[in-house]
Scaffold this motif. Structure first.
Motif, PDB file in Angstrom:
ATOM      1  N   GLY A   1       0.851  -1.145  -0.235  1.00 16.41           N
ATOM      2  CA  GLY A   1       0.184   0.110  -0.141  1.00 16.41           C
ATOM      3  C   GLY A   1       0.706   0.697  -0.077  1.00 16.41           C
ATOM      4  N   LEU A   2       2.030   1.346   0.307  1.00 17.40           N
ATOM      5  CA  LEU A   2       2.499   2.040   0.699  1.00 17.40           C
ATOM      6  C   LEU A   2       3.280   2.637  -0.959  1.00 17.40           C
ATOM      7  CD1 LEU A   2       3.575   3.293   3.609  1.00 17.40           C
ATOM      8  CD2 LEU A   2       5.826   2.378   3.663  1.00 17.40           C
TER       9      LEU A   2
ATOM     10  N   PHE B   1       2.812   5.617  -2.894  1.00 17.49           N
ATOM     11  CA  PHE B   1       4.032   6.681  -3.496  1.00 17.49           C
ATOM     12  C   PHE B   1       3.608   6.595  -4.534  1.00 17.49           C
ATOM     13  CE2 PHE B   1       8.209   6.151  -5.127  1.00 17.49           C
ATOM     14  CZ  PHE B   1       9.518   7.545  -4.709  1.00 17.49           C
ATOM     15  N   LEU B   2       3.839   5.177  -5.309  1.00 11.88           N
ATOM     16  CA  LEU B   2       3.757   5.525  -6.751  1.00 11.88           C
ATOM     17  C   LEU B   2       2.408   6.272  -7.732  1.00 11.88           C
ATOM     18  CD1 LEU B   2       5.347   2.165  -8.298  1.00 11.88           C
ATOM     19  CD2 LEU B   2       6.401   4.592  -8.128  1.00 11.88           C
ATOM     20  N   ARG B   3       1.369   6.840  -6.864  1.00  7.14           N
ATOM     21  CA  ARG B   3       0.637   7.415  -7.166  1.00  7.14           C
ATOM     22  C   ARG B   3       0.000   8.188  -8.138  1.00  7.14           C
ATOM     23  NH1 ARG B   3      -3.490   7.093  -2.743  1.00  7.14           N
ATOM     24  NH2 ARG B   3      -3.144   4.670  -3.149  1.00  7.14           N
ATOM     25  N   PRO B   4       1.198   9.779  -7.979  1.00  4.09           N
ATOM     26  CA  PRO B   4       1.560  10.621  -7.807  1.00  4.09           C
ATOM     27  C   PRO B   4       1.981  10.193  -9.625  1.00  4.09           C
ATOM     28  CG  PRO B   4       2.919  10.506  -6.355  1.00  4.09           C
ATOM     29  CD  PRO B   4       1.884   9.857  -6.363  1.00  4.09           C
ATOM     30  N   ILE B   5       2.602   9.376 -10.327  1.00  6.74           N
ATOM     31  CA  ILE B   5       3.648   9.209 -10.918  1.00  6.74           C
ATOM     32  C   ILE B   5       3.039   8.997 -11.921  1.00  6.74           C
ATOM     33  CG2 ILE B   5       5.496   8.485 -12.024  1.00  6.74           C
ATOM     34  CD1 ILE B   5       6.546   9.718  -9.605  1.00  6.74           C
TER      35      ILE B   5
ATOM     36  N   TRP C   1       9.269  13.873  -8.206  1.00  6.60           N
ATOM     37  CA  TRP C   1       7.378  14.021  -7.400  1.00  6.60           C
ATOM     38  C   TRP C   1       7.458  14.455  -6.566  1.00  6.60           C
ATOM     39  CZ3 TRP C   1       7.332  12.294  -2.063  1.00  6.60           C
ATOM     40  CH2 TRP C   1       5.480  11.597  -1.708  1.00  6.60           C
ATOM     41  N   VAL C   2       8.125  15.215  -6.185  1.00  6.96           N
ATOM     42  CA  VAL C   2       7.716  16.628  -5.049  1.00  6.96           C
ATOM     43  C   VAL C   2       6.766  17.341  -5.804  1.00  6.96           C
ATOM     44  CG1 VAL C   2       8.171  18.431  -3.563  1.00  6.96           C
ATOM     45  CG2 VAL C   2       9.407  16.525  -3.281  1.00  6.96           C
ATOM     46  N   ALA C   3       6.954  17.610  -6.526  1.00 15.85           N
ATOM     47  CA  ALA C   3       6.094  18.970  -8.109  1.00 15.85           C
ATOM     48  C   ALA C   3       5.228  17.971  -8.310  1.00 15.85           C
ATOM     49  CB  ALA C   3       6.627  18.895  -9.261  1.00 15.85           C
ATOM     50  N   ALA C   4       5.146  16.395  -8.186  1.00 10.37           N
ATOM     51  CA  ALA C   4       4.043  15.783  -8.542  1.00 10.37           C
ATOM     52  C   ALA C   4       1.988  15.240  -7.655  1.00 10.37           C
ATOM     53  CB  ALA C   4       3.984  14.341  -8.906  1.00 10.37           C
ATOM     54  N   THR C   5       2.836  15.557  -6.376  1.00  9.11           N
ATOM     55  CA  THR C   5       2.111  15.824  -5.650  1.00  9.11           C
ATOM     56  C   THR C   5       1.482  16.379  -4.743  1.00  9.11           C
ATOM     57  OG1 THR C   5       4.222  15.930  -4.387  1.00  9.11           O
ATOM     58  CG2 THR C   5       3.959  13.562  -3.835  1.00  9.11           C
TER      59      THR C   5
ATOM     60  N   ARG D   1      -6.631  16.522 -13.344  1.00 10.04           N
ATOM     61  CA  ARG D   1      -7.671  15.638 -14.587  1.00 10.04           C
ATOM     62  C   ARG D   1      -8.858  14.917 -13.503  1.00 10.04           C
ATOM     63  NH1 ARG D   1      -9.299  12.334 -18.343  1.00 10.04           N
ATOM     64  NH2 ARG D   1      -7.293  10.929 -18.102  1.00 10.04           N
ATOM     65  N   LEU D   2      -7.698  13.395 -12.888  1.00  6.66           N
ATOM     66  CA  LEU D   2      -8.606  12.625 -12.384  1.00  6.66           C
ATOM     67  C   LEU D   2      -9.503  12.664 -11.776  1.00  6.66           C
ATOM     68  CD1 LEU D   2      -5.447  10.153 -13.047  1.00  6.66           C
ATOM     69  CD2 LEU D   2      -7.338  10.268 -14.205  1.00  6.66           C
ATOM     70  N   SER D   3      -8.880  14.013 -10.366  1.00  8.75           N
ATOM     71  CA  SER D   3      -9.211  13.320  -9.428  1.00  8.75           C
ATOM     72  C   SER D   3     -10.849  14.552  -9.669  1.00  8.75           C
ATOM     73  CB  SER D   3      -8.352  14.154  -8.271  1.00  8.75           C
ATOM     74  OG  SER D   3      -8.033  15.216  -8.830  1.00  8.75           O
ATOM     75  N   SER D   4     -10.209  16.061 -10.132  1.00  9.99           N
ATOM     76  CA  SER D   4     -11.448  16.190  -9.923  1.00  9.99           C
ATOM     77  C   SER D   4     -12.512  16.308 -10.620  1.00  9.99           C
ATOM     78  CB  SER D   4     -10.972  17.582 -11.124  1.00  9.99           C
ATOM     79  OG  SER D   4     -11.086  17.723 -12.511  1.00  9.99           O
ATOM     80  N   PRO D   5     -14.132  16.098  -9.743  1.00 13.31           N
ATOM     81  CA  PRO D   5     -15.808  15.681 -10.042  1.00 13.31           C
ATOM     82  C   PRO D   5     -15.307  16.711 -11.914  1.00 13.31           C
ATOM     83  CG  PRO D   5     -15.483  17.823  -9.003  1.00 13.31           C
ATOM     84  CD  PRO D   5     -14.240  17.518  -8.850  1.00 13.31           C
ATOM     85  N   LYS D   6     -15.935  15.235 -12.811  1.00 12.52           N
ATOM     86  CA  LYS D   6     -16.255  16.064 -13.917  1.00 12.52           C
ATOM     87  C   LYS D   6     -17.766  16.712 -13.973  1.00 12.52           C
ATOM     88  CE  LYS D   6     -13.106  16.192 -16.649  1.00 12.52           C
ATOM     89  NZ  LYS D   6     -12.943  16.672 -17.979  1.00 12.52           N
TER      90      LYS D   6
END
Lengths: 380, 630
Positions: free
Chosen positions: A10-11, A15-19, A61-65, A375-380
């Motif tokens: 899960g960790l 960690f990879l989620r923002p990538i 990675w930091v910028a992506a998060t 885009r993925l997280s914002s409600p459409k």
């Protein structure tokens, strides 16, 4: 479900989620290519390049998060800090290689003009976001002013390469925001005519003693050696002559990895930094060069795709501008090494040795990833 | 032309613009691809020929390094040309076999092979690496006749650095050595990579290091045609190198020789400064070393011998070793007392032979004391009690406030690298120096010892000499400098190095006069009289002894203490007394009392500088100078 328990997988997922996997794959291909070339061009710098890469990926990675909304809220402060630092460079900066670029801050020294490459498009994207729905002629004037001030400060350092990159970075935002073609076309025409006339009357203009208003002597020199590199075979022309020999002698398939005579007999100047493309073209030939072009096209395509699908105007503008910055780096560098553009200190993006540029570029990739995620997280 | 659009329209506009941008990208990349095709396919044969058959090599022309001469033009560092035998590994095939075959033609020692390996590891594969240096003409001829057997091996004429004075002033001049990885990084940082292309050597210590930028010069370029084997066949053009600038020193090498000889085989340091300019006349650290050993890459045995010696010959004691100043601190303390208004010249104290503070008796070294002592007498007889009291009255902060502008406890900024700061103690310093709170507290008793130059006090001989120089020239603190002029090698224009004082102390002339008068009497009737009593010129001076080993109350009897635990001997002096031309500080490690070892050395140096008298043997230790001056 036992959510409270520690879960290594899960960790890792977190960690990879923002990538963004596609961008990461393309970036990996570029960095791998860079390594492959570095082994041949400058093996003693592999370790340093590894450190640079790790730092740059961490920055990415930091910028992506960071969510793109939060990033945009930083636009104004970053821009102001950048301008203040540029003024500070002018007042207290350290002179190195005949130009004032570095600023000492406690233990380390920084190059504020580098910060501006990100802060500039961020600022303009934020500005147009504020004016969304009512963007008019006046806004383009304001944007132009926001662009001119830092560019002017960088130009007097003097650093033509960086001021060019910051200018284009800002211009792309303005362009994507919808700058009228009525303005773009005449300026482009003047540019084309200007460049054309320089080529046509190059011989007279390049006479010693002819003063090019607004340009330094060394900048005039660069343009003139581009027009006729043989005029200065020992100085600046040497770079262009040797790199074109390297590229041309590479042929279709190249002389083979680690087998470039131009590279290994030390004819090529700055073979690990700005001129690494000549190493590639000499050792891997036209095939290797086309492969690199294709990877860049993939990178740009993904960047555009993310920008078009971005949820807000600001993130669209930002994404589009960053993508075009990657293009500018690549085009200017390869153009200069192959002798169709003047020698300006612009590295081959993601490939040239050097930490500062790599971190800046990877920050750009991180921002694209953050836009993609919003885009993925914002409600459409 | 304000238009009102909906965000959706803007989104569409953006989409259209991206398409335009994409097309622009494709056109530009297409342009690049066309250019690559043109270079790599259409004109490939042409470029292939240029790359393979007719290589034009740009060879760097290494500039002559500037020379270093003393104030009278005596050469301290110069270049000479010699032949070296060099191998280019990429063209030589099997290296061991090549070297073995070379050994049949020329003598190649084990040492040469080791050095070759070492340099080879550090260099890139395409540079030539020396296997033999300093070939004789005979050897060159022998090799040339057999040259065809050795591809990739060539005789090169190279410049070598030579230090004709050998070990004399080696700590000042320093030495050059082969450029290593760390040097390369530093060169890159300075943006000098191009100028060092072809350079093999760089200044590693002393003036050779600190004036590297002046001495190195500007590298030239030679365009040559090389054949497939990489040998130069034809010179096409040449841009000459510009030789580095020469250094003209303030140092007087003859004075330096006299001073070094005066130390004999004792360890120590001496710095002599011209008070009017801050120019360093002599800077001695003994024992010394031969800088010529380093030029070619020092051999392991030589390095071990220098590095492991208990006498530490590589250490520049004059600028890096800090010692408690002992009683040489007293003239400065006296000046502090006068300047702060805590003492006047006429005020006298009664000295019972000790100073009681916090239930402890700080002892004078004369049992029963010196009787009534005023400022003049306190310096002449080196009375401790007077300075215990004065230190207590001034307080540690007051002492530090006066001493700091004199340069005590900070680098003087002399133009050779590796200077130590020394320690000017203060409560602040103690807080920074120690970590545990109970150690960080400043005790009143510690102030008392600082007053007589013991305790935490520690200064370099350079700091002592420079502070003395500043006092006797009326309060101008100079940045001491060894280089007087930098001489441009082409125009012979001379650039003066820092003749301006960096600080004005604002001392009252009458205060300085009082202290100077007492220092003159030191050499006439006081602790320095045995060394200077019969001098035909007048001198101001002060002896001092730095405790090495605390005997915890036991009486210090010199014979019973082993040599390494003997006290350090100090002497500071200036002459002529009324118009000083030279101010110096001498320190002899484990030399015992100041009057015993250091003062006789100062006498020989002054005799030479003022009278031109050359001594024929080292300064004798004055074992009878038992007049203690702790």
């Amino acid at each position: 479900m036992t959510e409270s328990r520690f879960h290594p997988l899960g960790l890792l997922r977190a960690f990879l989620r923002p990538i963004d996997p596609q961008l990461m794959l393309i970036l990996g291909a570029l960095l791998g290519y860079a390594y492959f070339l570095m082994i041949s061009a400058s093996p003693d710098r592999l370790e340093a390049q590894t450190i640079n890469t790790v730092v740059a990926l961490a920055a990415m990675w930091v910028a992506a998060t960071i969510s793109s909304q939060r990033m945009l809220s930083l636009a104004l402060p970053l821009y102001i800090v950048g301008v203040v630092l540029l003024v500070a460079v002018e007042l207290f900066g350290e002179v190195s290689k005949g130009a004032q670029r570095w600023l000492h801050v406690g233990v380390t020294r920084i190059q504020p003009s580098e910060l501006m490459k990100i802060a500039m498009p961020l600022m303009l994207a934020w500005y147009f976001q504020q004016r969304e729905g009512q963007i008019g002629f006046r806004d383009f004037i304001v944007a132009g002013l926001l662009l001119v001030v830092p560019v002017g400060l960088i130009l007097i350092q003097p650093d033509l390469g960086t001021s060019l990159l910051v200018t284009t970075a800002g211009f792309y935002v303005i362009f994507f925001a919808g700058l009228s073609w009525k303005l773009i076309v005449p300026v482009a025409l003047v540019g084309i005519i200007g460049i054309g006339s320089i080529i046509a009357f190059g011989d007279t203009l390049c006479q010693p003693g002819v003063d090019w208003y607004g340009l330094r002597e060394y900048q005039k020199h660069r343009v003139c050696t581009l027009l006729d590199p043989t005029q200065d075979p020992l100085g600046k022309g040497f770079h262009i002559i040797q790199s074109t020999i390297a590229i041309g002698s590479g042929g279709v398939l190249g002389k083979g990895w680690m087998a470039g005579t131009q590279t290994h007999l030390a004819f090529l100047p700055e073979r690990h930094t700005d001129f690494i493309f000549a190493v590639l073209a000499e050792e891997l030939g036209l095939a290797g060069a086309i492969v690199l072009l294709i990877i860049y096209v993939l990178l740009l395509a993904r960047g555009f795709q993310i920008s078009v699908n971005a949820p807000t105007l600001a993130s669209k503008l930002l994404g589009g501008a960053i993508t075009m910055i990657f293009f500018t780096y690549a085009f200017v560098n390869m153009g200069m090494v192959s002798g169709i553009l003047p020698v300006v200190g612009v590295p081959l993006p993601f490939v040239s040795y050097g930490g500062t540029a790599l971190v800046t570029l990877c920050l750009g990739v991180g921002i694209l990833m953050s836009i993609q995620r919003s885009r993925l997280s914002s409600p459409k | 032309m304000t238009e009102f659009r909906t965000p959706d329209q803007e989104s569409w506009r953006f989409r259209r613009r991206v398409v335009v941008a994409g097309l622009f990208v494709l056109v530009c990349f297409g342009l690049l691809a066309t250019r690559f095709y043109y270079l790599q396919v259409v004109r490939h044969d042409y470029f292939h020929t240029r790359a393979e058959d007719n290589r034009i090599a740009l060879l760097p022309v290494v500039p002559n390094r500037g020379s270093i001469v003393d104030r009278n033009g005596v050469v301290l560092a110069r270049n000479y040309a010699a032949y070296t035998l060099e191998i280019t590994p990429s063209r030589a095939g099997n290296l061991d076999e090549t070297i073995d075959r070379l050994a049949e033609v020329l003598t190649i020692e084990q040492r040469d092979r080791r050095r070759f390996r070492k340099i080879l590891e550090e260099s890139r594969n395409f540079e030539s690496v020396p296997i033999r240096t300093r070939l004789s003409d005979d050897e060159v001829a022998r090799f040339i006749s057999q040259r065809y057997r050795f591809p990739g091996v060539e005789v090169q004429a190279r410049l070598f650095r030579d230090y004709p004075q050998g070990a004399t002033a080696s700590h000042v001049v320093g030495y050059i050595g082969r450029i290593n990885d760390r040097d390369v990084e530093r060169i890159e940082e300075r943006g000098e990579t191009a100028n060092y292309r072809g350079s093999e050597y760089i200044g590693k210590s002393g003036l050779e290091q600190s004036y590297e930028a002046e001495l190195h010069g500007t590298t030239g370029v030679e365009q040559v045609e090389v054949n497939a084997g990489g040998r130069a066949v034809r010179r096409l053009s040449r841009t000459s190198a510009m030789a580095g600038n020469d250094l003209e020193l303030t140092l007087d090498i003859e004075l330096q020789k006299v001073a070094e000889a005066a130390f004999g085989n004792r360890r120590g340091a001496m710095v002599a400064i011209e008070p009017a300019t801050g120019g360093v006349l002599a800077l001695v650290s003994t024992p010394t070393f031969d800088p010529n050993l380093f030029v070619d890459g020092i051999s392991t045995q030589d390095w071990k011998a220098l590095n492991d010696s208990p006498d530490h010959p590589l250490l520049n004691r004059a600028i890096f070793s800090a010692y408690p100043p002992g009683s040489t601190f007293k003239p400065f303390m006296a000046l502090a007392g006068l300047t702060a208004g805590k003492r006047t010249a006429g005020q006298a104290i009664a000295d019972p032979g000790f100073f009681a503070f916090g239930g402890h008796r700080f002892m004078d070294d004369k049992v029963g004391g010196h009787g009534m002592v005023d400022l003049h007498k306190s310096i002449v007889v080196s009375c401790n009690t007077y300075y215990y009291q004065l230190a207590n009255d001034l307080g540690i902060e007051g002492i530090a406030r006066f001493m700091s502008p004199l340069g005590f406890g900070s680098r003087t900024g002399i133009d050779i690298p590796g200077e130590a700061e020394g320690v000017l103690p203060s409560p602040d310093w103690k807080k920074r120096r120690f970590r545990r709170p109970e150690q960080q507290r400043w005790f009143g008793g510690e102030t008392i010892s600082v007053g007589i130059g013991q305790g935490y006090n520690a200064y370099t001989p350079l700091q002592m000499a420079n502070a003395l120089s500043a006092v006797v020239n009326g309060g101008n603190v100079y940045r001491p400098h060894l280089v007087r002029h930098v001489v441009d090698n082409r125009s012979n224009a001379k650039r003066v190095v820092e003749p301006e004082p960096i600080r004005q102390l604002g001392l009252k002339p009458e205060h300085v006069a009082t202290v100077r008068a007492a220092m003159v009497d030191v050499t006439k009737a006081g602790t320095g009289a045995r060394a200077f009593g019969n001098a035909p010129y007048s001198v101001g001076g002060k002896t001092g002894t730095a405790q090495v080993f605390s005997l915890k109350g036991a009486k210090y009897v010199e014979g019973r203490v082993s040599e390494r635990l003997r006290d350090h001997s100090w002497f500071i002096a200036y002459a002529p007394a009324d118009e000083p031309k030279i101010a110096l500080a001498v320190l002899v490690e484990n030399g015992g009392f100041g009057a015993q070892s250091a003062a006789p050395i100062a006498r020989l140096v002054m005799d030479y500088y003022l009278l031109g008298k050359r001594p024929n043997q080292p300064a004798a230790e004055d074992v009878d100078a038992a007049e203690s001056d702790e």
